[in-house]
Design a protein around this motif. Sequence first.
Motif: not given
Length: 345
Positions: A45-51, A192-198, A204-210, A216-218
């Motif tokens: 889950k991540y918050i779409e980045m602002p333009i 790795l997925v968190a680093e990719y999102l950054d 602002n994200y939540l990464v869950e695998i298994g 991070k963030g909100f």
Amino acid sequence: MRFYKLAATFIALVFIQGCFPSNDLDKKQVHLQGITMGTVGYNVKYIEMPIEGNKQIPAQKDVHQGIENILVKLNQDMSNWIPDSELSKFNAHSSTEPVEVSEGLRRVIAESIRLGELSEGKLDVTIGPLINLWGFGPESRPEKVPSDEAIFQARSRSGINNLVLNGNMLSKGIPNLYVDLSTIAKGYAVDLVAEYLDSIGAHNYLVEIGGELRAKGFKHTGELWSVAIERPVTTERAVHQIIIPKDNAIATSGDYRKYFESDGQRFSHLIDPHTGKPINHKLVSVTVIHPSSMTADGLATAMIVMGPDKAYQFAQEHKIAAYLISKTENGFVEQSTVNFMPYLK
């Protein structure tokens, strides 16, 4: 094709909620799902980045594909289930001559060795022969108790001191050493997925695998992510404790989901490298909060193998944010280290 049989079994920090509103509300939240490592589900889950100016926002399908590419690559690097994976080839390499390894495998091996030394061998990624012997690895066998002789022979093929990393060159101290990264690689996948999102500006994200998580963030509502530690019972899935990890990873290790029974005795999938046998003590769940999911994953596994007293002492000594649950005749007993208390809701 399956990846880590242990990976989808015992961590259930699955009840995602929110708290602490911020002033930046109602942004679009993207939810991406899939399957990796054969049977392991993932949720991002991540918050779409602002333009910002003329900067283009990555399309959801492109982000999803980027995540898939990362997980496919990791699978090909570190799976014990894929015969031609990089790790499988290393395990099949019956020589003590050094082999050059990829950067990803180097990172995971380096942390495995560091945590193995820190935990005095309680985390040992070379106990693959023991995991297979007890029927919890890719070489699944009938659910029966191995003989002492079979355990001795399997232990003779293990030992974290027999795994040597020099730069990106990896070698074995004994030719038939077998490495199983199931206790740490899933956490690395989360990192790795968190680093990719950054890297794409999604901060602002939540990464869950298994069941392994990193936040991070909100949330889109402006609330901090909060997570529930599962009650360590086999009969139901219920919340035991809510925590607020802030910008950290969370890993839980427990022995209450994956086990087998023989002649009325219960055998956990968690093997003590020092005995070659499944753990047998009152500590049933360990949760660790750390900036790195890979490190949290490894620490949680090492600590549950230690048992309640040694694990708590180890966590306090090394200033680890840890939450321990032990089962007694009168119910569950919880212990929180000083470093964990700020994350309790």
